[in-house]
Scaffold this motif. Structure first.
Motif, PDB file in Angstrom:
ATOM      1  N   SER A   3      -5.529  92.566  69.237  1.00 65.34           N
ATOM      2  CA  SER A   3      -4.156  92.670  68.736  1.00 65.34           C
ATOM      3  C   SER A   3      -4.180  92.748  67.215  1.00 65.34           C
ATOM      4  O   SER A   3      -4.781  91.907  66.553  1.00 65.34           O
ATOM      5  CB  SER A   3      -3.356  91.446  69.174  1.00 65.34           C
ATOM      6  N   ARG A   5      -1.915  93.638  63.413  1.00 66.56           N
ATOM      7  CA  ARG A   5      -0.581  93.563  62.802  1.00 66.56           C
ATOM      8  C   ARG A   5      -0.560  94.320  61.475  1.00 66.56           C
ATOM      9  O   ARG A   5      -1.544  94.338  60.750  1.00 66.56           O
ATOM     10  CB  ARG A   5      -0.146  92.108  62.600  1.00 66.56           C
ATOM     11  N   GLU A  58      -1.999 101.690  70.061  1.00 65.64           N
ATOM     12  CA  GLU A  58      -1.438 100.836  71.126  1.00 65.64           C
ATOM     13  C   GLU A  58      -1.866  99.369  70.965  1.00 65.64           C
ATOM     14  O   GLU A  58      -1.316  98.477  71.625  1.00 65.64           O
ATOM     15  CB  GLU A  58      -1.824 101.358  72.516  1.00 65.64           C
ATOM     16  N   ILE A  60      -1.648  97.810  68.006  1.00 61.01           N
ATOM     17  CA  ILE A  60      -0.857  97.218  66.911  1.00 61.01           C
ATOM     18  C   ILE A  60       0.410  96.633  67.525  1.00 61.01           C
ATOM     19  O   ILE A  60       1.280  97.350  68.005  1.00 61.01           O
ATOM     20  CB  ILE A  60      -0.514  98.276  65.845  1.00 61.01           C
ATOM     21  N   ASN A  61       0.495  95.296  67.534  1.00 57.79           N
ATOM     22  CA  ASN A  61       1.578  94.626  68.256  1.00 57.79           C
ATOM     23  C   ASN A  61       2.690  94.076  67.367  1.00 57.79           C
ATOM     24  O   ASN A  61       3.770  93.758  67.839  1.00 57.79           O
ATOM     25  CB  ASN A  61       1.016  93.475  69.100  1.00 57.79           C
ATOM     26  N   TYR A  62       2.387  93.911  66.071  1.00 57.64           N
ATOM     27  CA  TYR A  62       3.398  93.341  65.172  1.00 57.64           C
ATOM     28  C   TYR A  62       3.476  94.172  63.897  1.00 57.64           C
ATOM     29  O   TYR A  62       2.465  94.672  63.411  1.00 57.64           O
ATOM     30  CB  TYR A  62       3.048  91.898  64.779  1.00 57.64           C
ATOM     31  N   ALA A  63       4.691  94.291  63.369  1.00 59.06           N
ATOM     32  CA  ALA A  63       4.880  94.998  62.087  1.00 59.06           C
ATOM     33  C   ALA A  63       5.855  94.194  61.242  1.00 59.06           C
ATOM     34  O   ALA A  63       6.948  93.853  61.696  1.00 59.06           O
ATOM     35  CB  ALA A  63       5.416  96.400  62.327  1.00 59.06           C
ATOM     36  N   ILE A 225       3.590 103.715  67.496  1.00 57.40           N
ATOM     37  CA  ILE A 225       3.331 102.271  67.464  1.00 57.40           C
ATOM     38  C   ILE A 225       4.520 101.558  68.101  1.00 57.40           C
ATOM     39  O   ILE A 225       5.659 101.696  67.658  1.00 57.40           O
ATOM     40  CB  ILE A 225       3.140 101.783  66.015  1.00 57.40           C
ATOM     41  N   ASP A 226       4.241 100.793  69.149  1.00 56.66           N
ATOM     42  CA  ASP A 226       5.284 100.020  69.817  1.00 56.66           C
ATOM     43  C   ASP A 226       5.055  98.549  69.466  1.00 56.66           C
ATOM     44  O   ASP A 226       4.369  97.821  70.172  1.00 56.66           O
ATOM     45  CB  ASP A 226       5.199 100.230  71.344  1.00 56.66           C
ATOM     46  N   ALA A 227       5.608  98.133  68.328  1.00 60.25           N
ATOM     47  CA  ALA A 227       5.331  96.784  67.822  1.00 60.25           C
ATOM     48  C   ALA A 227       6.625  95.994  67.676  1.00 60.25           C
ATOM     49  O   ALA A 227       7.696  96.551  67.524  1.00 60.25           O
ATOM     50  CB  ALA A 227       4.635  96.881  66.463  1.00 60.25           C
ATOM     51  N   LYS A 228       6.484  94.670  67.738  1.00 59.42           N
ATOM     52  CA  LYS A 228       7.621  93.800  67.433  1.00 59.42           C
ATOM     53  C   LYS A 228       7.812  93.821  65.927  1.00 59.42           C
ATOM     54  O   LYS A 228       6.859  93.644  65.170  1.00 59.42           O
ATOM     55  CB  LYS A 228       7.328  92.364  67.886  1.00 59.42           C
TER      56      LYS A 228
END
Length: 519
Positions: A3, A5, A58, A60-63, A225-228
């Motif tokens: 994971s 960020r 895919e 990259i979970n946080y931005a 990028i589908d990140a929170k």
């Protein structure tokens, strides 16, 4: 699956971006020029850092984004919401109108719809007079189609927010949920006019925050990028998109606080002074328990006096792009103007025609940048005098920020920190950590999520211990709403000040809870 960020921070000169892994190691970093519209600079930095990292998108979970959009909107008087101002406080507050002391150009934009209605509370929580709900219904119907954001302030609402809450219910019942409502009890502290100003500014930048958030989310989508998504707030922590759109004013001054948090993380020091040298200014802040020290003074934003929480930061007009004006061979002026993001075009070492602070250090052989032959003709004695004055400016500011005469550790970060030597008067040591140039983006990426409350409580009602526990719980709930993991919350700041002038053993309690991002 690993994971990652992304952390992005927008400064006056550069937009910095980093990608970190789960252990917060820097995988890639980049600096892109900050653009006039801010957004395109963010997109550019995002593209560059993703390409440089070679990380599968895919994973990259946080931005996280620390942005100056809201500050710029207030300072430039652009892109502001159509605001209505409702003060609940007649007949007690009729002598002083809303927006008093606010610059005329801003008042012309924000002061078109101002109302004072009956209601409000005394300092001990008793009603001054009953809330005039009929007038609120009249006002709401009158405002249909004219405004898209409402600022509601009631007298002593930090003690009792009942009238503000009821007014908000009426407004949204008539105008619908699409109209943004800002309540002063959720934004500022005790002090009617400053709290009202902060609430009006918050109401004015809701649309800027929403547009910025949507733009950032869309930029991420373009890179698949589908990140929170989280935004930096000015206490050095993060907040969710929904929370940002509700309290956009909290993004103001998040840049320097990101630098402080990044400096603390990179140096592994939790109590120190941090000097962040950018392209335009040098910002000096104080770390206390790894978080920025808060300012206890009223703060002016775009000429408007406010009293919501802000970091205690001192800015000096010295950065890598600061213009040095030499009147004759002996006298010179350092700043305050800067070439900003045009340093690579306008500085002498890059073929330009402006003498900048960066040219001075290259001329003295203290840094290797650009073409040193372009500054070889400059008088070395003059350069030494300019350099000595630059260092003195920072040392003087450092001295003002200290709370004792003892030397303290100083952490040096920011792209322009090559301007300063490795010893400074008043510093026990000067630490320049790895990745110092993008400490602000790292601070944005590693930040926790926090919630803070500041209210006046009557201790006699519950007892001291139970009152403080109730305040802690309110702060925890705020942090959870902002996006924190409920199982990881800790209280990082607690302050209670007895208010001798109020009955009921009244005490002002400020609590901050912080924790990791909710997975």
């Amino acid at each position: 699956m690993p994971s990652y960020r992304i952390g992005i921070d927008v400064g006056g000169t550069h937009t910095d971006a980093v990608i970190l892994d789960e252990a917060y190691n820097v995988i890639a970093e980049t600096k892109a020029p900050t653009t006039e519209d801010v957004s395109s600079g963010i997109y550019q930095a995002l593209k560059e850092v993703v390409a440089a990292s070679r990380v599968p998108v895919e994973e990259i979970n946080y931005a996280m984004l620390g942005t100056t959009h809201c500050t710029n909107a207030i300072v430039e008087r652009k892109r502001l919401n159509k605001v209505a101002v409702i003060r609940i406080g007649a007949p007690a507050t009729l002598s002083v109108k809303p927006l008093i002391g606010v610059p005329e150009d801003l008042k012309a934009i924000l002061g078109k719809y101002m109302y004072i209605v009956r209601g409000g509370h005394e300092f001990d929580g008793r009603e001054i007079t009953e809330l005039d709900e009929k007038q609120l219904y009249r006002i709401a119907n009158e405002l249909k189609g004219k405004v898209d954001s409402i600022a509601i302030t009631s007298v002593f609402s930090p003690v009792s927010n009942q009238h503000e809450q009821r007014a908000a219910e009426i407004i949204q019942k008539v105008l619908g949920e699409d109209v943004a409502v800002s309540l002063s009890s959720e934004i500022g502290n005790v002090g009617l006019l400053e709290r009202e100003n902060a609430t009006i500014l918050n109401a004015a930048v809701v649309e800027v925050a929403r547009t910025t958030a949507n733009g950032f989310i869309n930029a991420l989508k373009e890179e698949n990028i589908d990140a929170k998504v989280f935004f930096g707030q000015n206490d050095g922590t993060l907040m969710s998109v929904e929370y940002t759109v509700r309290y956009p004013i909290l993004t103001i001054a998040c840049g320097p606080t990101n630098s402080l948090r990044g400096a603390s993380y990179l140096s592994n020091i939790s109590d120190a002074l941090v000097i962040d040298v950018g392209g335009t200014t040098t910002d000096i802040g104080v770390l206390a328990n790894a978080f920025p020290r808060q300012s206890s003074l009223a703060v002016e934003i775009g000429g408007v006096r406010t009293n919501f929480r802000m970091p205690d930061i001192m800015s000096v007009g010295l950065g890598g792009g600061t213009i040095i004006q030499v009147q004759d061979d002996q006298t010179f002026q350092i700043g305050p103007s800067s070439v900003g993001h045009q340093l690579s075009e306008k500085a002498l070492i890059f073929g330009g025609d402006m003498l900048t602070a960066t040219d001075v250090i290259v001329g003295l052989g203290k840094a290797e940048l650009g073409d040193p032959s372009k500054v070889a003709h400059l008088d070395m004695t003059l350069l030494e005098r300019i350099y000595s004055k630059m260092v003195h400016m920072v040392e003087e500011a450092l001295d003002k920020m200290k709370t004792s005469a003892e030397p303290v550790p100083v952490i040096l970060v920011g792209g322009g920190s090559i301007l300063l030597p490795d010893t400074l008067k008043g510093a026990s040591e000067v630490i320049c950590p790895a990745n110092f140039g993008v400490a602000n983006a790292i601070g944005s990426a590693i930040s926790q999520v926090s919630g803070q409350i500041e209210k006046i409580f009557a201790i006699d009602e519950l007892g001291r211990k139970e009152t403080i526990e109730a305040a802690k719980e309110m702060a925890r709930n705020e942090a959870i709403v902002a996006g924190a993991d409920p199982d990881d919350l800790v209280i990082v700041d607690l302050e209670d000040i007895p208010l001798a002038y109020l009955p009921g053993n009244a005490t002002r309690i400020r609590v901050k809870a912080a924790g990791a991002l909710k997975k």
